[in-house]
Scaffold this motif. Structure first.
Motif, short mmCIF file in Angstrom:
data_model
loop_
_atom_site.label_atom_id
_atom_site.label_comp_id
_atom_site.label_asym_id
_atom_site.label_seq_id
_atom_site.Cartn_x
_atom_site.Cartn_y
_atom_site.Cartn_z
N MET A 1 -10.31 3.28 1.26
CA MET A 1 -10.92 4.36 0.49
C MET A 1 -12.43 4.21 0.59
O MET A 1 -12.94 3.08 0.70
CB MET A 1 -10.47 4.27 -0.97
N ASN B 1 -5.75 2.22 5.47
CA ASN B 1 -5.57 1.78 4.07
C ASN B 1 -6.91 1.52 3.40
O ASN B 1 -7.08 0.51 2.69
CB ASN B 1 -4.69 0.52 4.00
N THR C 1 0.81 -1.22 0.00
CA THR C 1 0.00 0.00 0.00
C THR C 1 0.85 1.27 0.00
O THR C 1 0.39 2.32 -0.43
CB THR C 1 -0.96 0.02 1.19
N PHE C 2 2.08 1.17 0.47
CA PHE C 2 2.96 2.33 0.49
C PHE C 2 3.32 2.78 -0.93
O PHE C 2 3.79 3.90 -1.13
CB PHE C 2 4.24 2.02 1.26
N ARG D 1 -10.36 8.98 1.82
CA ARG D 1 -9.52 7.85 2.21
C ARG D 1 -9.01 8.04 3.62
O ARG D 1 -8.90 9.16 4.11
CB ARG D 1 -8.37 7.64 1.22
N ASP D 2 -8.73 6.91 4.24
CA ASP D 2 -8.16 6.88 5.58
C ASP D 2 -6.84 6.13 5.45
O ASP D 2 -6.83 4.90 5.37
CB ASP D 2 -9.10 6.19 6.56
N ASN D 3 -5.74 6.88 5.41
CA ASN D 3 -4.44 6.24 5.19
C ASN D 3 -4.09 5.26 6.30
O ASN D 3 -3.48 4.23 6.05
CB ASN D 3 -3.35 7.30 5.06
N HIS E 1 -2.53 6.77 -6.49
CA HIS E 1 -3.91 7.19 -6.32
C HIS E 1 -4.84 6.01 -6.54
O HIS E 1 -4.45 4.98 -7.09
CB HIS E 1 -4.29 8.37 -7.22
N TRP F 1 -3.47 9.42 -3.06
CA TRP F 1 -3.31 8.76 -1.77
C TRP F 1 -2.61 9.65 -0.75
O TRP F 1 -2.93 9.65 0.43
CB TRP F 1 -2.54 7.46 -1.95
N SER F 2 -1.64 10.43 -1.18
CA SER F 2 -0.87 11.25 -0.24
C SER F 2 -1.53 12.59 0.03
O SER F 2 -1.57 13.04 1.17
CB SER F 2 0.54 11.47 -0.77
N ALA G 1 -4.71 13.66 -1.12
CA ALA G 1 -6.18 13.66 -1.09
C ALA G 1 -6.82 14.55 -2.13
O ALA G 1 -7.97 14.93 -1.99
CB ALA G 1 -6.70 14.04 0.30
#
Length: 119
Positions: free
Chosen positions: A79, A77, A28-29, A72-74, A33, A53-54, A56
């Motif tokens: 969306m 992990n 996931t890292f 998303r909630d990093n 997007h 992803w980073s 938003a």
């Protein structure tokens, strides 16, 4: 390398709401997007929305703008796609997908979740 699992689909009346989730696992890292797509019976798959992803940053198809919200909630992990004011024409199988850093297309897809909006 990245696994995606959608959930949250179902049957709802027109005007109602649903929230879809897409849980990512694996590398996931390396996600740049993620996006939501949908495919209605007899139609081609179409883009719904995507989110960086980073940072938003978000982008929506005109057909859902103002009604759907991608987030998303990093830490989890995961969306989400909050869908409000649903219409029968929103009926489709919804898929989440991921683009990795350095890639230029969606290489990873979930299995899809059915959303049915009754009139």
């Amino acid at each position: 390398q990245v696994q995606l699992i959608e959930s949250g689909g179902g049957l709802v009346q027109a005007g109602g709401s649903l929230r879809l989730s897409c849980a990512a696992s694996g590398r996931t890292f390396s996600i740049d997007h993620m996006g939501w797509f949908r495919q209605a019976p007899g139609k081609e798959r179409e883009f719904v929305a995507h989110i960086r992803w980073s940072y938003a940053n978000t982008y929506y198809a005109d057909s859902v703008k103002g009604r759907f919200t991608i987030s998303r909630d990093n830490a989890k992990n995961t969306m989400y796609l909050q869908m409000n004011s649903l219409k029968p024409e929103d009926t489709a199988v919804y898929y989440c997908a991921a683009v990795l850093l350095g890639a230029d297309k969606y290489d990873y897809w979930g299995q899809g979740t059915q959303v049915t909006v009754s009139s």
